[in-house]
Design a protein around this motif. Structure first.
Motif, PDB file in Angstrom:
ATOM      1  N   GLU A 178       0.722  -1.354   0.052  1.00  0.00           N
ATOM      2  CA  GLU A 178      -0.018  -0.017   0.025  1.00  0.00           C
ATOM      3  C   GLU A 178       1.032   1.333   0.126  1.00  0.00           C
ATOM      4  N   SER A 179       0.513   2.073  -0.850  1.00  0.00           N
ATOM      5  CA  SER A 179       1.266   3.381  -0.910  1.00  0.00           C
ATOM      6  C   SER A 179       0.849   4.228   0.409  1.00  0.00           C
ATOM      7  N   GLY A 180      -0.364   4.486   0.595  1.00  0.00           N
ATOM      8  CA  GLY A 180      -0.680   5.175   1.913  1.00  0.00           C
ATOM      9  C   GLY A 180      -0.128   6.252   2.252  1.00  0.00           C
ATOM     10  N   ASP A 181      -0.661   6.898   3.028  1.00  0.00           N
ATOM     11  CA  ASP A 181      -0.043   8.419   3.734  1.00  0.00           C
ATOM     12  C   ASP A 181       0.857   7.890   4.813  1.00  0.00           C
ATOM     13  N   GLU A 182       2.277   8.127   4.524  1.00  0.00           N
ATOM     14  CA  GLU A 182       3.309   8.095   5.510  1.00  0.00           C
ATOM     15  C   GLU A 182       3.101   8.856   6.769  1.00  0.00           C
ATOM     16  N   GLY A 183       2.651  10.059   6.495  1.00  0.00           N
ATOM     17  CA  GLY A 183       2.660  10.894   7.438  1.00  0.00           C
ATOM     18  C   GLY A 183       1.351  10.413   8.512  1.00  0.00           C
ATOM     19  N   ARG A 184       0.366   9.953   7.834  1.00  0.00           N
ATOM     20  CA  ARG A 184      -0.754   9.368   8.838  1.00  0.00           C
ATOM     21  C   ARG A 184      -0.483   8.206   9.587  1.00  0.00           C
ATOM     22  N   VAL A 185       0.724   7.392   8.911  1.00  0.00           N
ATOM     23  CA  VAL A 185       0.900   6.084   9.911  1.00  0.00           C
ATOM     24  C   VAL A 185       1.937   6.742  10.954  1.00  0.00           C
ATOM     25  N   GLN A 186       2.748   7.626  10.453  1.00  0.00           N
ATOM     26  CA  GLN A 186       3.797   8.152  11.674  1.00  0.00           C
ATOM     27  C   GLN A 186       2.907   8.584  12.930  1.00  0.00           C
ATOM     28  N   LYS A 187       1.915   9.395  12.377  1.00  0.00           N
ATOM     29  CA  LYS A 187       1.236  10.139  13.382  1.00  0.00           C
ATOM     30  C   LYS A 187       0.370   9.181  14.183  1.00  0.00           C
ATOM     31  N   ARG A 188      -0.147   8.047  13.688  1.00  0.00           N
ATOM     32  CA  ARG A 188      -0.972   7.097  14.447  1.00  0.00           C
ATOM     33  C   ARG A 188       0.177   6.396  15.327  1.00  0.00           C
ATOM     34  N   LEU A 189       1.219   6.159  14.728  1.00  0.00           N
ATOM     35  CA  LEU A 189       2.332   5.363  15.502  1.00  0.00           C
ATOM     36  C   LEU A 189       2.696   6.251  16.852  1.00  0.00           C
ATOM     37  N   SER A 190       3.008   7.603  16.575  1.00  0.00           N
ATOM     38  CA  SER A 190       3.233   8.363  17.713  1.00  0.00           C
ATOM     39  C   SER A 190       2.429   8.375  18.925  1.00  0.00           C
ATOM     40  N   ALA A 191       0.920   8.573  18.511  1.00  0.00           N
ATOM     41  CA  ALA A 191      -0.147   8.369  19.125  1.00  0.00           C
ATOM     42  C   ALA A 191      -0.096   7.134  19.920  1.00  0.00           C
ATOM     43  N   GLN A 194      12.514  -0.526  15.327  1.00  0.00           N
ATOM     44  CA  GLN A 194      11.251  -0.999  15.699  1.00  0.00           C
ATOM     45  C   GLN A 194       9.952  -0.278  14.934  1.00  0.00           C
ATOM     46  N   ARG A 195      10.268   1.097  15.025  1.00  0.00           N
ATOM     47  CA  ARG A 195       9.450   2.001  14.502  1.00  0.00           C
ATOM     48  C   ARG A 195       9.422   1.565  12.716  1.00  0.00           C
ATOM     49  N   MET A 196      10.243   1.161  12.190  1.00  0.00           N
ATOM     50  CA  MET A 196      10.274   1.163  10.860  1.00  0.00           C
ATOM     51  C   MET A 196       9.554  -0.322  10.692  1.00  0.00           C
ATOM     52  N   ALA A 197       9.572  -1.231  11.832  1.00  0.00           N
ATOM     53  CA  ALA A 197       8.771  -2.538  11.464  1.00  0.00           C
ATOM     54  C   ALA A 197       7.419  -2.359  11.308  1.00  0.00           C
ATOM     55  N   VAL A 198       6.836  -1.665  12.297  1.00  0.00           N
ATOM     56  CA  VAL A 198       5.503  -1.263  12.601  1.00  0.00           C
ATOM     57  C   VAL A 198       5.033  -0.521  11.262  1.00  0.00           C
ATOM     58  N   ARG A 199       5.882   0.399  10.620  1.00  0.00           N
ATOM     59  CA  ARG A 199       5.672   1.100   9.484  1.00  0.00           C
ATOM     60  C   ARG A 199       5.367   0.011   8.017  1.00  0.00           C
ATOM     61  N   GLN A 200       6.436  -0.740   8.064  1.00  0.00           N
ATOM     62  CA  GLN A 200       6.304  -1.881   7.100  1.00  0.00           C
ATOM     63  C   GLN A 200       5.088  -2.579   7.354  1.00  0.00           C
ATOM     64  N   ALA A 201       4.727  -3.224   8.556  1.00  0.00           N
ATOM     65  CA  ALA A 201       3.730  -4.084   8.560  1.00  0.00           C
ATOM     66  C   ALA A 201       2.316  -3.134   8.309  1.00  0.00           C
TER      67      ALA A 201
END
Length: 740
Positions: free
Chosen positions: A296-309, A322-329
């Motif tokens: 999925e191309s997705g919105d990388e910014g949204r993923v980062q924001k959700r991850l930080s929250a 570890q953050r990279m792993a969650v983003r890739q997943a």
């Protein structure tokens, strides 16, 4: 030699493997106990037996049978007795009497030659007449077959299987091509067929023999974890087995490939030889992995924001990998997370779970073994199951690859948005294929494991091959976190993996080395550690402390260690029941391990007062339990496995169990113990390697104690040589990736 004649009143005991039978014979007015080898007899039959009378110290007078023959009922009275014995299902005493009253001394001839006349007897319809005739004919045919097969040294149990498979064809098959049985009948291997062939006079250079021998060598290679063999190695092994020159066997490979028994593939001027099933297992596994691998191309910014929250909300703190792993997943259909102990795999799994929970996804967690699944549940707070239970294993046979049938499959897939599998190094090609078969495209699959652990017991090298294909997102964690870095178990495991020496000065709190040079002294130290030293230190029971060793044989091998450890850790006592099976003595309270997959074994979880709360099937290679009861009357042994699963083993099935006070390091995969003891002196170089030592050390949660030679430890760390495993899942994946 004496001769006795009479009717079989009752079969008291029969060993289906070797035909040894205890029965009572109605001899004139007297009842006589007979013992001996009876290939096939049933209650009600009249036999003439030759042998001698003996006096058994416990059971008294018996007749020891040397040979026997069955006798056709000669008169009406004999026929009525035979029919009334229950030998023919559906015929009781009353019906037997009516049949014999009608036909008299001609009863047996009518049953064999004119069974349609049975309808002349009151109460017998045409259907019942056909059924009686069928049973009489089958019993007669079975008896003839058993006597025929006996000449070839075939046991009763195997003889029945052969008869059920081939019927009247068995005579031709035994005399022309007994090797066919190795393909058609479960439990018949090449060596059994070869022994029968020798007795049948089959030539050593028979085409059937060479073809069967080549298939057998490939089958044996699967037991070593290979999915194929290079042609040169296959022919060399076949030469040792068959005594045939390699150049004389090459043409048979092409014949077997034409018959679709083998698949031949060329790679870098080398020919690879696969059993057809293994080749297509790898190919289909590769295809299903490719189908699941969306991006999925997705919105990388949204993923980062959700991850930080998520981090802020849960208090989980991740490093960049570890953050990279969650983003890739979040972006990939398939993602692989790998790393050694203490590198934060569990923290990363927890972060993924919390992230995808926030996306309202249905999540499933699983691992190959019950212990690994339990540990996953404890670490995540999210229920994890074994892969077999998640796929809903039933006792039915699906195909030769698995040996059991999964209710979850392509027609009834798993209902999940995300599936996380831990301890992936333990997953073989069979289980991986079954798992992927139950996952629909669109489901995310996260595979977690330590690629440096020993590979699976079953064939294939799934995790390593998937990573080697370079077709999927892989995140490898390297950083050892502060809390883990305070453990010398973790620190030394990484040193061992890198080939660096470890400090053996005993200044550690959880990693000890005791220098001892004599095997018997080492064993005394093991016993003292298990009984006295370690239980208090690691706050565990002696039962939970595990001895791991590289090998089965030798002074410090599993077989000898278990005999000695049983003597001291679970000594004989009047209140403890025992049973001897082959070379093993099992005792109530013993620690035992299942040593082969049994997909039909039934287990039950018992609640209060022994009431069954849950039932299921499947006990697997490496499952460990305790003997709770031995019942000589019912000839069963009850074992309690992890998760409170009780299994009743018939005595004839006890070859599936062995003592487990000591187990091989390979068998310890997926398990974690409060304390591990490693006796290390010397052993085969192929076994005494870095990979094995690394796996052993990472099985311990609180304490590792090595007892033996510092030189042996050093040599294992320096020895990078692992046993080569032939598998090509990575090539199959790459081939599919190259397709347009």
């Amino acid at each position: 030699m004496d001769t006795v004649t009479g009717y079989i009143d009752h079969v008291i005991y029969r060993n289906e493997e070797n035909g040894y039978t205890v029965l009572t014979l109605g001899e004139d007015a007297e009842e006589l106990t007979c013992v001996g080898i009876f290939q096939y007899v049933s209650q009600g039959e009249r036999i003439e037996a030759r042998g001698q009378y003996i006096e058994h110290p416990l059971y008294g007078k018996q007749f020891q049978v040397q040979s026997y023959e069955t006798k056709t009922p000669e008169d009406a009275l004999a026929m009525e007795r035979y029919l009334a014995s229950g030998a023919i299902k559906g015929v009781g005493a009353a019906l037997a009497a009516r049949i014999v009253k009608k036909f008299g001394d001609a009863t047996f001839r009518v049953l064999e030659e004119e069974p349609e006349r049975l309808v002349e007897v009151k109460g017998i319809s045409e259907r019942i007449a056909r059924e009686i005739a069928r049973q009489v004919e089958e019993k007669s045919e079975m008896q003839r077959a058993m006597l025929f097969l006996q000449k070839y040294g075939i046991s009763l149990q195997l003889g029945v299987k052969i008869f059920q498979q081939y019927g009247q064809e068995l005579y031709r098959i035994i005399q022309e091509n007994p090797y066919r049985m190795a393909e058609d009948i479960s439990g018949v291997g090449f060596k059994t067929a070869d022994e029968i062939a020798v007795r049948a006079g089959i030539r050593m250079d028979s085409d059937y023999r060479i073809r069967s021998g080549l298939c057998y060598v490939l089958q044996q290679a699967m037991g070593e974890g290979h999915t194929y063999l290079p042609e040169g190695l296959l022919l060399a092994r076949a030469k040792d087995l068959l005594g045939t020159r390699p150049e004389d066997m090459e043409k048979y490979l092409m014949d077997l490939a034409i018959d679709k028994k083998l698949v031949l593939k060329e790679r870098e001027q080398e020919r690879l030889v696969y059993g057809s099933q293994n080749y297509f297992l790898e190919l289909n596994t590769a295809r299903m992995l490719k189908d699941l691998n969306f991006s999925e191309s997705g919105d990388e910014g949204r993923v980062q924001k959700r991850l930080s929250a998520m981090e802020k909300e849960t208090g989980i703190v991740l490093d960049e990998q570890q953050r990279m792993a969650v983003r890739q997943a979040a972006r990939k259909g398939i993602m692989i997370l790998t790393g050694g102990p203490g590198t934060g795999k569990t923290t990363t799994i927890n972060a993924m779970i919390r992230y995808f929970e926030g996306e309202d996804m249905e999540i499933r967690l699983a691992a190959p073994t019950g212990r690994a699944a339990k540990r996953m549940t404890e670490a995540t707070g999210y229920e994890a199951q074994t892969i077999h239970r998640m796929l809903e294993l039933t006792g039915g046979v699906e195909d030769g690859s698995v040996g059991g049938r999964f209710e979850r499959n392509a027609q009834n897939p798993l209902e999940a948005d995300l599936i996380i599998i831990d301890e992936m190094s333990m997953v073989d090609i069979y289980l991986m294929h079954s798992l992927l078969n139950a996952v629909v495209p669109g489901t995310r699959l996260i595979l977690v494991g330590d690629v440096d652990q020993l590979p699976s017991v079953g064939p294939g090298n799934v995790l390593r091959d998937i990573i080697a294909s370079k077709a999927f997102a892989v995140v490898e964690l390297h950083k050892i976190f502060r809390q883990a870095s305070q453990s010398d178990i973790v620190v030394n495991a990484h040193k061992i993996n890198r080939g660096e020496p470890v400090t053996l000065d005993n200044k550690s709190r959880d990693f000890f080395f005791l220098e001892r040079k004599d095997a018997d002294v080492i064993i005394r130290v093991l016993i003292a550690l298990i009984l006295e030293k370690l239980p208090r230190y690691v706050e565990a029971k002696p039962w939970d402390i595990q001895v791991l060793t590289p090998m089965r044989k030798g002074l410090l091998g599993v077989e000898r260690l278990n005999l000695l450890l049983q003597k001291y850790l679970n000594p004989a006592a009047p209140e403890k029941k025992e049973w001897e099976h082959g070379q093993s003595l099992f005792r109530q309270g013993d620690k035992v391990m299942q040593i082969k997959n049994n997909y039909q074994a039934t287990w039950e979880i018992r609640g209060k007062y022994g009431i069954v709360a849950e039932k299921g099937v499947g006990i697997f290679n490496g499952d460990t339990g305790m003997i709770r009861d031995i019942n000589e009357f019912s000839e069963t042994m009850t074992v309690e496995f992890d998760e409170g699963r009780f299994v009743e083993y018939p005595f004839k099935q006890l070859e599936e169990l062995e003592l487990a006070y000591a187990v091989t390091i390979h068998k310890s995969q997926g398990s974690e113990y409060p304390a591990v003891i490693l006796p290390l002196l010397s052993g085969p170089r192929m076994l005494m390697n870095r990979n094995l030592l690394y796996t052993a050390v990472t099985r311990a949660k609180k304490c590792v104690t090595m007892v033996g030679s510092a030189d042996a430890v050093r040599q294992m760390i320096e020895n990078e040589r692992e046993q080569k495993r032939f598998s090509t899942l990575d090539l199959r994946i790459q081939e599919l990736e190259e397709l347009p």
